[in-house]
Write an enzyme that holds these catalytic residues in place. Structure first.
Site, PDB file in Angstrom:
ATOM      1  N   GLU A  90       3.394  -7.625   9.656  1.00  0.00           N
ATOM      2  CA  GLU A  90       2.046  -7.085   9.826  1.00  0.00           C
ATOM      3  C   GLU A  90       1.183  -8.052  10.649  1.00  0.00           C
ATOM      4  O   GLU A  90       0.470  -7.645  11.554  1.00  0.00           O
ATOM      5  CB  GLU A  90       1.422  -6.880   8.439  1.00  0.00           C
ATOM      6  CG  GLU A  90       0.011  -6.343   8.465  1.00  0.00           C
ATOM      7  CD  GLU A  90      -0.524  -6.085   7.066  1.00  0.00           C
ATOM      8  OE1 GLU A  90      -0.002  -6.688   6.105  1.00  0.00           O
ATOM      9  OE2 GLU A  90      -1.466  -5.285   6.931  1.00  0.00           O
TER      10      GLU A  90
ATOM     11  N   GLU B 245       0.799  -1.223   0.000  1.00  0.00           N
ATOM     12  CA  GLU B 245       0.000   0.000   0.000  1.00  0.00           C
ATOM     13  C   GLU B 245       0.834   1.278   0.000  1.00  0.00           C
ATOM     14  O   GLU B 245       0.414   2.285  -0.540  1.00  0.00           O
ATOM     15  CB  GLU B 245      -0.971  -0.021   1.190  1.00  0.00           C
ATOM     16  CG  GLU B 245      -1.932  -1.189   1.086  1.00  0.00           C
ATOM     17  CD  GLU B 245      -2.896  -1.298   2.256  1.00  0.00           C
ATOM     18  OE1 GLU B 245      -3.299  -0.263   2.793  1.00  0.00           O
ATOM     19  OE2 GLU B 245      -3.227  -2.441   2.625  1.00  0.00           O
TER      20      GLU B 245
HETATM   21  C1  BGC Z   1      -2.840  -1.259   6.263  1.00  0.00           C
HETATM   22  C2  BGC Z   1      -2.707  -0.903   7.725  1.00  0.00           C
HETATM   23  C3  BGC Z   1      -3.771   0.092   8.005  1.00  0.00           C
HETATM   24  C4  BGC Z   1      -5.059  -0.655   7.824  1.00  0.00           C
HETATM   25  C5  BGC Z   1      -6.293   0.054   8.209  1.00  0.00           C
HETATM   26  C6  BGC Z   1      -4.128  -1.993   6.126  1.00  0.00           C
HETATM   27  O1  BGC Z   1      -4.367  -2.511   4.897  1.00  0.00           O
HETATM   28  O2  BGC Z   1      -1.749  -1.939   5.769  1.00  0.00           O
HETATM   29  O3  BGC Z   1      -1.507  -0.811   8.250  1.00  0.00           O
HETATM   30  O4  BGC Z   1      -3.682   0.805   9.180  1.00  0.00           O
HETATM   31  O5  BGC Z   1      -5.189  -1.202   6.558  1.00  0.00           O
HETATM   32  O6  BGC Z   1      -6.786  -0.632   9.211  1.00  0.00           O
END
Ligand code: BGC
Length: 793
Positions: A677, A377
């Protein structure tokens, strides 16, 4: 001639240059467009005293004077809320300008402006064309000023960078290079005339943050041949940047680099964990993090793709005839050039490893903006940054980096005070937008970045300016949250009782919230489902309380007594409502999860008489799952501190040293070089899941700084600080330093046969309070101090 401008960026009415756009064929496919050369020439008079180049772009540019690349900044002009703010770089080019004929040039690619960007990986978010603007201000020894810059005489041409997209990667055909393209006297008659565009200069601004640079170079730790012409290179460290390649083979040799964070079962590079976009808009037929170079067969040629970034530890090299040597490839680590101001080390190498991977994760996610990850992202998710900012501010001077980002946050804040989930927010929020995206704006724990980031920066550096500058944005957010609380109710509460109880006007259970996010065992898909379907009242109301309270303190610092009182009342109402709604008459908190209990203790929501009970409930929950953490994104950073502060230092250490999932040490055991993550980013079979470079869980290292080494802020900017090491878990020594605004603070302690000793450096202008593990407290004035204690004393 215009006088009185030079080194500082021209004001809006001092720009005499024109925006120029390359001429390009209509309808070139997005994600695969070339970078363009733009160039113009001018005659400089004799007796030059100084020359400054001010430049910016719609896109990403590299500027050249007389064939020389200017400066060492990368990815200029950087990423900001382009619709409101566009940074201008200023370079001293005095040594490069000569009397007589000179040439200015730029390589211009799509960048964040119209290339794939952020969560949606959509193109053309900010415009359908790229453009360049440069103004060269030459001051003569006489004091006269002469100005040259981009104008209608400039010419453009597609460059040898035949494709450039920040996320897709680049294709360079070195056979197409044009010698002398940015040098004076070059025949550009076959080039196209540029289009002059009238974009004005209103959005132009200087950068408050240090530039992005090439910060470090990593050598491969291994190169393996997978098949003829196919190699896998391991750089030993996941990072953000690109690969520099030499030894490109005979002319026409096509070499492709595919970048990834992990290997698959066959030992080949995989992108499966991050290549898939989370948005339906992403075009997955386009390459993801792939560079290609076509050799011109020139000895000494080097391929370096500087118009895209990749998150990677591994690179698959296809098409290289070999041999491929260690010296042929370099991983170039690219991020904002932040000054390092903190360090930590202790006797346990596993903790040093956690510290190292969290540090690298931040470095991988500080490329002009704080991002969630450098791969999937690359977005300025507000929540991730508010979670990590305190940790980052200990290790790096992030004052300017945050000030820049907060201006973008405020620039894009909605008129009702809602904060966009991404800063900058590339989604235009117009008809192109899938309606759902707008409904996600205003999430607790994410939008609270508007308050928490300035507050943490003020705590770290003591500079009130950031609070004064963000005041309106902070209060607008709190007003938005309080209004949403007062005007909406979650369906489950309505079902329970059609009439709202009086305290419910302070319960923030309406609107969209991401929630705790990614608690152990949840995949991204689970987290989204839970976000949408659950009542997040306990979480959101807790954040409303914390933000209201930080606003009270901000108002006090700024001397806004009435505001302080107003927000104090709001904060008290919210806290009371939280207690009424979420603590039952037996003192039990609901939802009875680790996250809710941790937050309740960390945010001071629990009445003093229930703190001990809440802490023991939390420990019971931790024990019930075999001494494992059960927190997600938002509350993980508070878990160990609240345990340590509630008399459960031993449990905090047990969690820190836990090595079965979910745990930090599992990451180390499974070879992580950055923080994952998901708790099991690499599963037991070695399979990679989701991003392997998300810093949020790495905020645990703040516990190492503040509890293991023991440095805590008492007054903003460390004017007063506490030194309170909390040894445990078999650690026998720890040391840290932090360069406060007053100078370097140093702490080093060690344990030997149950006797402890500590050395502390207190900079002048500060004072400290030393709390030893044996409970003695010693006030410390500036200077160097040595103390001892007995562990059983
Ligand atoms: C991102 C996160 C972000 C989240 C929202 C994800 O796809 O990678 O780090 O805060 O979406 O909850």
């Amino acid at each position: 001639m215009i006088a009185a401008i030079g080194q500082s960026m021209p004001k809006a009415d001092e720009w005499v240059s024109s925006w120029v756009e390359p001429t390009e064929p209509a309808g070139g496919p997005g994600r695969q467009r070339p970078a363009y050369h733009l160039a113009g020439e001018f005659d400089a008079p004799p007796a030059i005293a100084s020359a400054y180049l001010h430049a910016t772009a719609h896109g990403v540019y590299e500027a050249f004077v007389n064939g020389t690349r200017i400066g060492d900044h990368e990815l200029t002009p950087g990423f900001t809320a382009y619709r409101k703010r566009l940074q201008v770089q200023t370079f001293n080019v005095t040594d490069l300008i000569v009397e007589g004929r000179n040439a200015l040039g730029a390589i211009l690619s799509d960048g964040w402006w119209r290339g794939q960007n952020s969560v949606a990986r959509r193109v053309d978010d900010y415009g359908h064309t790229t453009a360049f603007l440069a103004q060269l201000v030459v001051t003569l020894k006489s004091g006269d000023v002469v100005i040259f810059g981009t104008d209608f005489t400039w010419r453009s041409s597609p460059s040898h960078v035949v494709r450039a997209d920040l996320i897709a990667g680049e294709v360079h055909d070195l056979r197409l290079r044009v010698a002398g393209w940015a040098e004076p006297g070059t025949d550009r008659s076959s080039w196209d005339a540029v289009r002059v565009a009238d974009y004005g200069f209103r959005e132009l601004c200087v950068s408050l943050a240090p530039p992005v640079r090439r910060i470090a170079e990593l050598r491969p730790v291994s190169i393996r041949k997978l098949a003829p012409l196919r190699w896998v290179v391991d750089f030993g460290q996941n990072s953000n940047g690109w690969v520099r390649l030499r030894n490109l083979g005979p002319t026409g040799t096509q070499i492709t680099l595919t970048y990834g964070e992990a290997l698959d079962r066959d030992g080949d590079v995989t992108q499966a964990n991050v290549a898939g976009g989370v948005s339906a808009v992403a075009d997955e037929s386009v390459t993801f993090q792939v560079d290609t170079v076509i050799s011109a067969g020139v000895d000494g040629d080097v391929f370096e793709p500087r118009h895209s970034t990749k998150g990677f530890q591994y690179v698959r090299v296809d098409g290289h005839p070999g041999p491929l040597e260690i010296d042929d490839l370099t991983s170039i680590v690219v991020h904002t050039d932040l000054r390092r101001i903190g360090s930590f080390a202790c006797s346990d190498e596993r903790l040093n490893a956690i510290h190292r991977i969290a540090d690298w994760s931040f470095r991988g996610n500080a490329c002009d903006i704080p991002t969630d990850c450098p791969t999937r992202e690359r977005a300025g998710w507000t929540g991730d940054w508010q979670i990590y900012v305190e940790t980052a501010a200990y290790l790096y001077d992030v004052g300017g980096f945050c000030a820049k980002w907060l201006r973008d946050l405020a620039a894009e804040q909605w008129s009702n005070g809602a904060v966009t989930n991404l800063v900058p927010e590339p989604h235009p929020m117009d008809d192109r937008e899938p309606a759902y995206w707008k409904t996600l704006v205003g999430s607790a724990g994410w939008g609270d970045a508007a308050v928490h980031v300035p507050w943490e920066i003020y705590r770290a550096n003591g500079n009130k300016e950031i609070l004064a500058e963000q005041w309106e944005s902070m209060t607008a957010w709190v007003t938005f949250a309080a209004h949403t609380a007062a005007t909406g109710r979650h369906a489950s509460r309505v079902e329970r009782a059609s009439d709202a109880a009086p305290h419910e006007r302070y319960i923030w259970d309406s609107g969209f919230h991401f929630g705790e996010w990614l608690e152990p065992g949840q995949s991204l898909t689970d987290a989204i489902r839970i976000a949408v379907n659950s009542d997040h009242g306990a979480l959101a109301t807790a954040y409303l309380y914390r933000s209201a309270w930080e606003t009270v303190q901000t108002a006090t610092v700024l001397g806004r007594g009435d505001d302080a009182e107003r927000y104090r009342q709001l904060a008290e109402h919210v806290r009371q409502a939280w207690r009424t709604e979420f603590i039952d008459r037996h003192g039990r908190i609901a939802p009875h999860t680790q996250a809710t209990l941790v937050r309740a203790l960390a945010f001071d929501l629990v009445p003093p008489e229930l703190r001990a009970r809440t802490a023991s409930d939390l420990v019971a929950l931790i024990r019930a799952v075999g001494t494992h953490l059960g927190t997600g994104f938002l509350s993980t950073p508070f878990l160990l501190p609240v345990l340590a502060d509630s008399g459960y230092l031993d449990v905090a250490y047990e969690l820190l040293f836990q090595d079965t999932p979910p745990s930090w040490l599992l990451m180390i055991a499974r070879g992580a070089t950055t923080v994952w993550e998901e708790w099991e980013g690499i599963d037991a079979d070695g399979g990679a899941h989701a991003s392997l470079n998300h810093y949020s869980k790495g905020a645990v290292i703040s516990f190492l700084h503040r509890y293991v080494a023991g440095l805590q802020i008492l007054e903003p900017g460390y004017r007063r600080f506490r030194v309170a090491p909390r040894p445990g878990g078999g650690i026998t020594s720890a040391r840290t330093h932090h360069d406060s605004p007053y100078g370097r603070i140093e702490i080093a302690w060690q344990l030997k046969d149950d006797h402890g000793s500590i050395d502390v450096t207190v900079p002048s202008g500060t004072e400290a309070e030393l709390s030893l593990p044996d409970s003695t407290t010693v006030p410390l004035r500036s200077g160097k101090h040595h103390q001892t204690w007995s562990q059983h004393g």
